[in-house]
Design a protein around this motif. Structure first.
Motif, PDB file in Angstrom:
ATOM      1  N   THR A   1     -12.494 -20.850  29.612  1.00 27.02           N
ATOM      2  CA  THR A   1     -11.207 -20.207  29.815  1.00 27.02           C
ATOM      3  C   THR A   1     -10.877 -20.225  31.297  1.00 27.02           C
ATOM      4  N   ILE A   2      -9.763 -20.863  31.617  1.00 28.39           N
ATOM      5  CA  ILE A   2      -9.335 -20.940  33.019  1.00 28.39           C
ATOM      6  C   ILE A   2      -7.982 -20.261  33.156  1.00 28.39           C
ATOM      7  N   ARG A   3      -7.625 -19.915  34.361  1.00 30.51           N
ATOM      8  CA  ARG A   3      -6.325 -19.295  34.624  1.00 30.51           C
ATOM      9  C   ARG A   3      -5.579 -20.203  35.598  1.00 30.51           C
ATOM     10  N   LEU A   4      -4.418 -20.662  35.179  1.00 28.31           N
ATOM     11  CA  LEU A   4      -3.556 -21.458  36.040  1.00 28.31           C
ATOM     12  C   LEU A   4      -2.408 -20.572  36.489  1.00 28.31           C
ATOM     13  N   SER A   5      -1.856 -20.849  37.647  1.00 27.49           N
ATOM     14  CA  SER A   5      -0.714 -20.065  38.100  1.00 27.49           C
ATOM     15  C   SER A   5       0.213 -20.941  38.920  1.00 27.49           C
ATOM     16  N   ALA A   6       1.433 -20.498  39.039  1.00 29.60           N
ATOM     17  CA  ALA A   6       2.427 -21.147  39.884  1.00 29.60           C
ATOM     18  C   ALA A   6       3.084 -20.055  40.711  1.00 29.60           C
ATOM     19  N   ASN A   7       3.331 -20.348  41.940  1.00 27.42           N
ATOM     20  CA  ASN A   7       3.949 -19.387  42.841  1.00 27.42           C
ATOM     21  C   ASN A   7       5.240 -19.951  43.383  1.00 27.42           C
ATOM     22  N   GLY A   8       6.236 -19.107  43.484  1.00 26.38           N
ATOM     23  CA  GLY A   8       7.516 -19.535  44.009  1.00 26.38           C
ATOM     24  C   GLY A   8       8.013 -18.581  45.066  1.00 26.38           C
ATOM     25  N   THR A   9       8.841 -19.106  45.949  1.00 25.95           N
ATOM     26  CA  THR A   9       9.475 -18.301  46.987  1.00 25.95           C
ATOM     27  C   THR A   9      10.978 -18.376  46.771  1.00 25.95           C
ATOM     28  N   ILE A  10      11.585 -17.223  46.600  1.00 23.57           N
ATOM     29  CA  ILE A  10      13.011 -17.164  46.322  1.00 23.57           C
ATOM     30  C   ILE A  10      13.789 -17.383  47.607  1.00 23.57           C
ATOM     31  N   GLY A  11      14.759 -18.293  47.538  1.00 27.38           N
ATOM     32  CA  GLY A  11      15.641 -18.556  48.671  1.00 27.38           C
ATOM     33  C   GLY A  11      17.018 -18.002  48.368  1.00 27.38           C
ATOM     34  N   ALA A  12      17.369 -16.908  48.999  1.00 24.98           N
ATOM     35  CA  ALA A  12      18.631 -16.214  48.681  1.00 24.98           C
ATOM     36  C   ALA A  12      19.860 -16.987  49.130  1.00 24.98           C
ATOM     37  N   GLN A  13      19.764 -17.745  50.227  1.00 21.23           N
ATOM     38  CA  GLN A  13      20.954 -18.413  50.758  1.00 21.23           C
ATOM     39  C   GLN A  13      21.532 -19.444  49.794  1.00 21.23           C
ATOM     40  N   ASN A  14      20.706 -20.236  49.167  1.00 17.71           N
ATOM     41  CA  ASN A  14      21.239 -21.297  48.319  1.00 17.71           C
ATOM     42  C   ASN A  14      20.779 -21.178  46.867  1.00 17.71           C
TER      43      ASN A  14
END
Length: 185
Positions: free
Chosen positions: A40-53
């Motif tokens: 059992t592995i855990r994968l993840s994705a991370n994002g950074t929100i860009g408010a301007q566009n």
């Protein structure tokens, strides 16, 4: 906008043969048989929100992908659409799975994979509450070239369907928890 690694820009691709693949997977399979919890592995994705566009940049293994609104929902088309990314993940997973299964069986196969989805954007725009948000249908098309019999190709495709993580995830109903936190800026 997608930023590629140096090896991707040069078009380099590592080849994998049957013996190498099996030598890599066999000890893993043995370990997971003996110690199932380690499978059992855990994968993840991370994002950074860009408010301007109205964007969200996601770090993948090889690139940073800036996702934004599709032109049909108000975007300007310069950023990747999250729906396209979902279809790309499906095509990539199916392609990798097909290649691994073929390699494991000692088959040579090439081809193209296309994932196509249909959705009604009136749902995500909140125009009609009767219109569901999300894809109505997705088609995964495999155009393969090989010297294999129809029966072998059929079995290869069925095995790919069975073991493709993204395809099986999309076909299933799984719980997705949404958590949030808010801190002062």
């Amino acid at each position: 906008m997608i930023q590629r690694s140096e090896s991707q820009r040069k078009g380099e691709e590592k080849t994998m043969d049957r013996a190498t693949l099996r030598s890599l997977q066999q000890p893993l399979k043995q370990r997971y048989l003996q110690q199932p919890a380690e499978g059992t592995i855990r994968l993840s994705a991370n994002g950074t929100i860009g408010a301007q566009n109205l964007s969200c940049s996601v770090q993948t293994g090889q690139a940073i992908v800036a996702a934004g609104l599709h032109p049909s929902t108000g975007g300007d088309g310069t950023l990747a659409c999250s729906g396209d990314l979902l279809l790309q993940a499906l095509a990539a997973c199916a392609g990798v799975t097909l290649a691994a299964v073929a390699t494991n069986r000692g088959f040579m196969i090439q081809g193209n994979i296309q994932a196509t989805g249909e959705l009604d954007v009136r749902g995500t725009l909140g125009i009609d509450p009767q219109v569901p948000v999300g894809f109505r249908s997705i088609t995964l098309s495999l155009e393969l070239q090989s010297d294999l019999s129809v029966e072998l190709v059929t079995d290869l495709v069925q095995t790919t369907e069975k073991y493709c993580v993204v395809l099986q995830t999309l076909r299933s109903v799984l719980p997705i928890e949404v958590e949030s936190s808010n801190t002062s800026a």
